[in-house]
Design a protein around this motif. Sequence first.
Motif, PDB file in Angstrom:
ATOM      1  N   SER A  28       2.786   6.107  23.321  1.00 34.64           N
ATOM      2  CA  SER A  28       2.771   7.255  24.242  1.00 34.64           C
ATOM      3  C   SER A  28       1.378   7.571  24.772  1.00 34.64           C
ATOM      4  CB  SER A  28       3.394   8.490  23.584  1.00 34.64           C
ATOM      5  OG  SER A  28       2.681   8.905  22.453  1.00 34.64           O
ATOM      6  N   VAL A  29       0.327   7.227  24.043  1.00 30.00           N
ATOM      7  CA  VAL A  29      -1.028   7.477  24.541  1.00 30.00           C
ATOM      8  C   VAL A  29      -1.271   6.715  25.848  1.00 30.00           C
ATOM      9  CG1 VAL A  29      -2.210   5.652  23.207  1.00 30.00           C
ATOM     10  CG2 VAL A  29      -3.453   7.720  23.888  1.00 30.00           C
ATOM     11  N   LYS A  30      -0.693   5.541  25.975  1.00 27.74           N
ATOM     12  CA  LYS A  30      -0.841   4.757  27.213  1.00 27.74           C
ATOM     13  C   LYS A  30      -0.148   5.471  28.377  1.00 27.74           C
ATOM     14  CE  LYS A  30      -0.691   0.640  24.391  1.00 27.74           C
ATOM     15  NZ  LYS A  30       0.234  -0.355  23.879  1.00 27.74           N
ATOM     16  N   TRP A  31       1.023   6.026  28.115  1.00 30.12           N
ATOM     17  CA  TRP A  31       1.763   6.724  29.167  1.00 30.12           C
ATOM     18  C   TRP A  31       1.026   7.974  29.619  1.00 30.12           C
ATOM     19  CZ3 TRP A  31       6.777   6.689  25.804  1.00 30.12           C
ATOM     20  CH2 TRP A  31       7.278   5.379  25.742  1.00 30.12           C
ATOM     21  N   ARG A  32       0.450   8.703  28.684  1.00 30.07           N
ATOM     22  CA  ARG A  32      -0.242   9.953  29.024  1.00 30.07           C
ATOM     23  C   ARG A  32      -1.478   9.710  29.884  1.00 30.07           C
ATOM     24  NH1 ARG A  32       2.441  13.963  26.641  1.00 30.07           N
ATOM     25  NH2 ARG A  32       3.317  13.530  24.602  1.00 30.07           N
ATOM     26  N   SER A  39      -9.250  14.617  31.225  1.00 24.12           N
ATOM     27  CA  SER A  39      -9.970  13.493  30.648  1.00 24.12           C
ATOM     28  C   SER A  39      -8.966  12.573  29.967  1.00 24.12           C
ATOM     29  CB  SER A  39     -11.018  13.982  29.647  1.00 24.12           C
ATOM     30  OG  SER A  39     -10.406  14.689  28.599  1.00 24.12           O
ATOM     31  N   GLU A  40      -9.427  11.408  29.590  1.00 27.55           N
ATOM     32  CA  GLU A  40      -8.549  10.434  28.950  1.00 27.55           C
ATOM     33  C   GLU A  40      -8.052  10.971  27.609  1.00 27.55           C
ATOM     34  OE1 GLU A  40      -8.569   5.833  27.337  1.00 27.55           O
ATOM     35  OE2 GLU A  40     -10.165   6.513  28.657  1.00 27.55           O
ATOM     36  N   ILE A  41      -6.775  10.732  27.337  1.00 24.53           N
ATOM     37  CA  ILE A  41      -6.184  11.097  26.052  1.00 24.53           C
ATOM     38  C   ILE A  41      -6.536   9.974  25.069  1.00 24.53           C
ATOM     39  CG2 ILE A  41      -4.041  11.593  24.816  1.00 24.53           C
ATOM     40  CD1 ILE A  41      -4.799  13.643  27.020  1.00 24.53           C
ATOM     41  N   ILE A  53       1.287  14.346  17.989  1.00 24.55           N
ATOM     42  CA  ILE A  53       2.540  13.902  17.358  1.00 24.55           C
ATOM     43  C   ILE A  53       2.727  14.580  16.000  1.00 24.55           C
ATOM     44  CG2 ILE A  53       3.647  11.928  16.223  1.00 24.55           C
ATOM     45  CD1 ILE A  53       4.096  11.255  18.955  1.00 24.55           C
ATOM     46  N   ARG A  54       1.667  14.721  15.231  1.00 25.51           N
ATOM     47  CA  ARG A  54       1.784  15.392  13.923  1.00 25.51           C
ATOM     48  C   ARG A  54       2.232  16.842  14.105  1.00 25.51           C
ATOM     49  NH1 ARG A  54      -3.636  12.448  12.675  1.00 25.51           N
ATOM     50  NH2 ARG A  54      -2.828  10.528  11.738  1.00 25.51           N
ATOM     51  N   GLY A  82      10.445   6.278  26.387  1.00 20.34           N
ATOM     52  CA  GLY A  82      10.116   7.582  26.952  1.00 20.34           C
ATOM     53  C   GLY A  82      10.339   8.698  25.955  1.00 20.34           C
ATOM     54  N   ASN A  83      10.159   9.926  26.437  1.00 13.53           N
ATOM     55  CA  ASN A  83      10.328  11.114  25.600  1.00 13.53           C
ATOM     56  C   ASN A  83      11.244  12.109  26.291  1.00 13.53           C
ATOM     57  OD1 ASN A  83       8.456  10.040  23.824  1.00 13.53           O
ATOM     58  ND2 ASN A  83       6.812  11.439  24.383  1.00 13.53           N
ATOM     59  N   ILE A  84      11.945  12.878  25.476  1.00 13.23           N
ATOM     60  CA  ILE A  84      12.806  13.943  25.975  1.00 13.23           C
ATOM     61  C   ILE A  84      12.717  15.099  24.990  1.00 13.23           C
ATOM     62  CG2 ILE A  84      14.901  13.007  24.884  1.00 13.23           C
ATOM     63  CD1 ILE A  84      16.384  13.887  27.524  1.00 13.23           C
TER      64      ILE A  84
END
Length: 156
Positions: free
Chosen positions: A16-20, A35-37, A46-47, A71-73
């Motif tokens: 997910s870091v890549k998607w963000r 800025s970059e995540i 996530i925690r 993906g996320n929902i």
Amino acid sequence: MQVTIRPLEEKDAYTSVKWRNDHEVFKYTGNTYSSEITIESELNWIRNVIANNEAGKEFRCAIEVDGEYVGNIYLTHLTMGIGHYHIFIGNKDYWGKGIAKEASRLIISEGFNSLGLRGIEPNVRPENVTAYNLYKKLGFVEFGKTEEYIKMIINK
């Protein structure tokens, strides 16, 4: 293609870091990043998600297609029988294949049947015609507008 949803896990951060950090994936969401995540910030996020899921404050899930995380929902702000709905397909190879529709059906069912919600509300940007049309097909109706969003709801 079998679409499933499951609670997010710590290992998901590495995808997910890549998607963000992909502007095309996030251009219609309510989130913009200055800025970059980093992987560290994504792991922390996530925690927190896992803790909030366990506490019943929200229900954030991964979308999988044939076992692949794509993906996320989410259902967030679970108060007074209402949940706020969010979705994105991060893996662009899965755009336009009906994944969002099926994942949405699954989380709507979870929201009404497992979480006891009475209503589910997405906010959609007017320029995101694809999402707006999907929500209408799923049974969401408009109930308000702001300059930034069309407010929609589906009731049990």
